[in-house]
Design a protein around this motif. Sequence first.
Motif, PDB file in Angstrom:
ATOM      1  N   LEU A 277       0.797  -1.236  -0.009  1.00 13.13           N
ATOM      2  CA  LEU A 277       0.096  -0.124  -0.078  1.00 13.13           C
ATOM      3  C   LEU A 277       0.893   1.117  -0.009  1.00 13.13           C
ATOM      4  CD1 LEU A 277      -2.605  -0.955   2.570  1.00 13.13           C
ATOM      5  CD2 LEU A 277      -2.623  -1.401   0.022  1.00 13.13           C
ATOM      6  N   GLN A 278       2.028   1.234  -0.281  1.00 12.92           N
ATOM      7  CA  GLN A 278       3.015   2.334  -0.609  1.00 12.92           C
ATOM      8  C   GLN A 278       3.131   2.964   0.610  1.00 12.92           C
ATOM      9  OE1 GLN A 278       0.755   3.665  -4.803  1.00 12.92           O
ATOM     10  NE2 GLN A 278       1.492   4.872  -3.458  1.00 12.92           N
ATOM     11  N   ASN A 279       3.200   2.263   1.831  1.00  9.77           N
ATOM     12  CA  ASN A 279       3.338   2.667   3.126  1.00  9.77           C
ATOM     13  C   ASN A 279       2.494   3.710   3.537  1.00  9.77           C
ATOM     14  OD1 ASN A 279       5.754   0.776   3.899  1.00  9.77           O
ATOM     15  ND2 ASN A 279       6.906   1.842   2.458  1.00  9.77           N
ATOM     16  N   LEU A 280       1.477   3.785   2.873  1.00 14.74           N
ATOM     17  CA  LEU A 280       0.414   4.979   3.119  1.00 14.74           C
ATOM     18  C   LEU A 280      -0.652   4.615   4.346  1.00 14.74           C
ATOM     19  CD1 LEU A 280      -1.548   6.585   0.292  1.00 14.74           C
ATOM     20  CD2 LEU A 280      -2.726   5.325   1.894  1.00 14.74           C
ATOM     21  N   ILE A 281      -0.895   5.623   4.982  1.00 12.83           N
ATOM     22  CA  ILE A 281      -2.099   5.605   6.018  1.00 12.83           C
ATOM     23  C   ILE A 281      -3.121   6.401   5.618  1.00 12.83           C
ATOM     24  CG2 ILE A 281      -2.476   6.130   8.221  1.00 12.83           C
ATOM     25  CD1 ILE A 281      -0.670   3.743   8.122  1.00 12.83           C
ATOM     26  N   TRP A 282      -4.349   5.558   5.360  1.00 12.30           N
ATOM     27  CA  TRP A 282      -5.546   6.093   5.071  1.00 12.30           C
ATOM     28  C   TRP A 282      -6.365   7.129   6.227  1.00 12.30           C
ATOM     29  CZ3 TRP A 282      -9.517   2.693   2.277  1.00 12.30           C
ATOM     30  CH2 TRP A 282     -10.705   3.558   1.789  1.00 12.30           C
ATOM     31  N   PRO A 283      -6.257   8.366   5.848  1.00 12.63           N
ATOM     32  CA  PRO A 283      -6.883   9.332   7.084  1.00 12.63           C
ATOM     33  C   PRO A 283      -8.456   9.126   6.998  1.00 12.63           C
ATOM     34  CG  PRO A 283      -6.173  10.844   5.212  1.00 12.63           C
ATOM     35  CD  PRO A 283      -5.735   9.219   4.804  1.00 12.63           C
TER      36      PRO A 283
END
Length: 540
Positions: free
Chosen positions: A489-495
Amino acid sequence: MMGLLGAGLLLAAISYAECQLVVDLPNGKIEGFQQTTYTKKVYNAYQGIPFAQPPVGNLRFQAPQPAKNWSGTLETKAYSDYCYNMDSDAPEENEDCLYLNVFTPILNADQNTTKLPVVFSIYGGGFRNGKAGISPRYWIDNDIVLVSHNYRIAAFGFLATGDTVVPGNAGLKDQNLALQWTYDNIHLFGGDRDRITIMGQSAGGASVGYHLLSPKSRGLFRAGIAESGSPLNTWTYLEDPLDYAFELAQTINSSIPSDLTSAQLLDFLQSVDAKAIDNAQAIIKTRPVIFTEPEHDGAFITKPMYESFESGDYTKVPLILGVNSEERITIISDLDSVAKSAAQRDADPSKVLPDTYHLKSGVDKNEAADIIYKAYAGDAKLADHLGKYVKWESDNRFTRGVIKQGLLMSNYSPVYFYQFSYDGVIGGFNLTIAEADRVSHGEEQNYLSTPGAVGDLDSGDALTHNRMIQMWTDFIKKLNPTPAKLELLQNLIWPQVAPDSYQYLNINDTLKIENTPKAEQFLAWQNLFDTYMQRPFTTY
């Protein structure tokens, strides 16, 4: 020494002991069967479990009643007939259709203390069409129990008389009874009733929203996933259902007078053959009725949807909510029709206003319409920019209501909003037009339930599928679609959406956090409603 036959029988006995195919429900015993996923994971399947009495005779158009007990062991090894659809005429359609299906990776719930999270799936189809048929394979691979069910649609599910004779919303009440059944019984299949997520797309997504709003569903689920559908969409609601009820009756029998009482009208419609109703509703092509019910015992929803979300009068649970990048791009399959509709709005810009709009007293309709018309056409004509007309169609039918629901709910509960923009091979619609986005209504479903093994997909489709499944299953398990940074997940955090910061996840070839979905047009819609529309709002 045991002979080969004896050894084989022993192994068969051991295998059967490890797999609980017979489940003892409160209504009686059922027997399922085994299936395997694409990754060869074995699971138990139970198809065609009755959760309600057949809604026939004096139960037609009424709230569902719990299933009666049966004797012996009921074989649940095939999908049941499904409810009458408005736009089809298949031999599998039947008024006796209130059955559900359970798929579980727990092979023997009696001997397994582990209880798994549950997905309760609600199909879409505009409240006119659809059936329980979602594939369980990828949910099973991720140790999630899946429940799907049929609910009545079109006239059978949403006919109403505007009073308590036929209070309406029978289809939503079918969903509620199936959800109650799941809450009461899913532990017998290895599911955790305290970890149920309700999930749906289109009308199924709108249904998720209705369960958030309905007091009857409170306490039966802990999270929701609503894709491309909201109770705030204008197509989920009709203000005067009685006209439709008479139209249905008079299509069946033209001599039916228009001054019948509700009780007389019901008597007639319960006396005719189900097929006559099915044929008549297919001719009428009128959308089914979902309306604010009169107050009575068993009412599903009695308050305006918008006002309830705005005031926080709903079940406050975490929600994944979103849209596809161009929900109505499919209309370009008939460009002549698109051009004609665009020209009609150029000639009369008031036609860009919502079907159910109510302007404040003294407001100039053309002044109000100009806000929306210019948000899409600018200083040009829609007929000269058909892609911009497509954008209006997408926002008018789907996008603005879904976006607004997320914004209203963000004041009270966690909302994770997405836009699905990935235009891949298995999406299913490949026509494009200048000045419009590319991904149509329903395409994201093909990445949650692919038409084959992941290894058979091209690299982009496989990556998108894996990302969607990872985020959706993490949410179902942990109430957070990105609980930890992952390379996938591209080291992404979904806000989460905040009232003053509408951040959302754009799912494309890459994942990206962006601000305010459909910003320019959505802000124009907000201006229209805030400045010109009469409160209270029902839809948006």
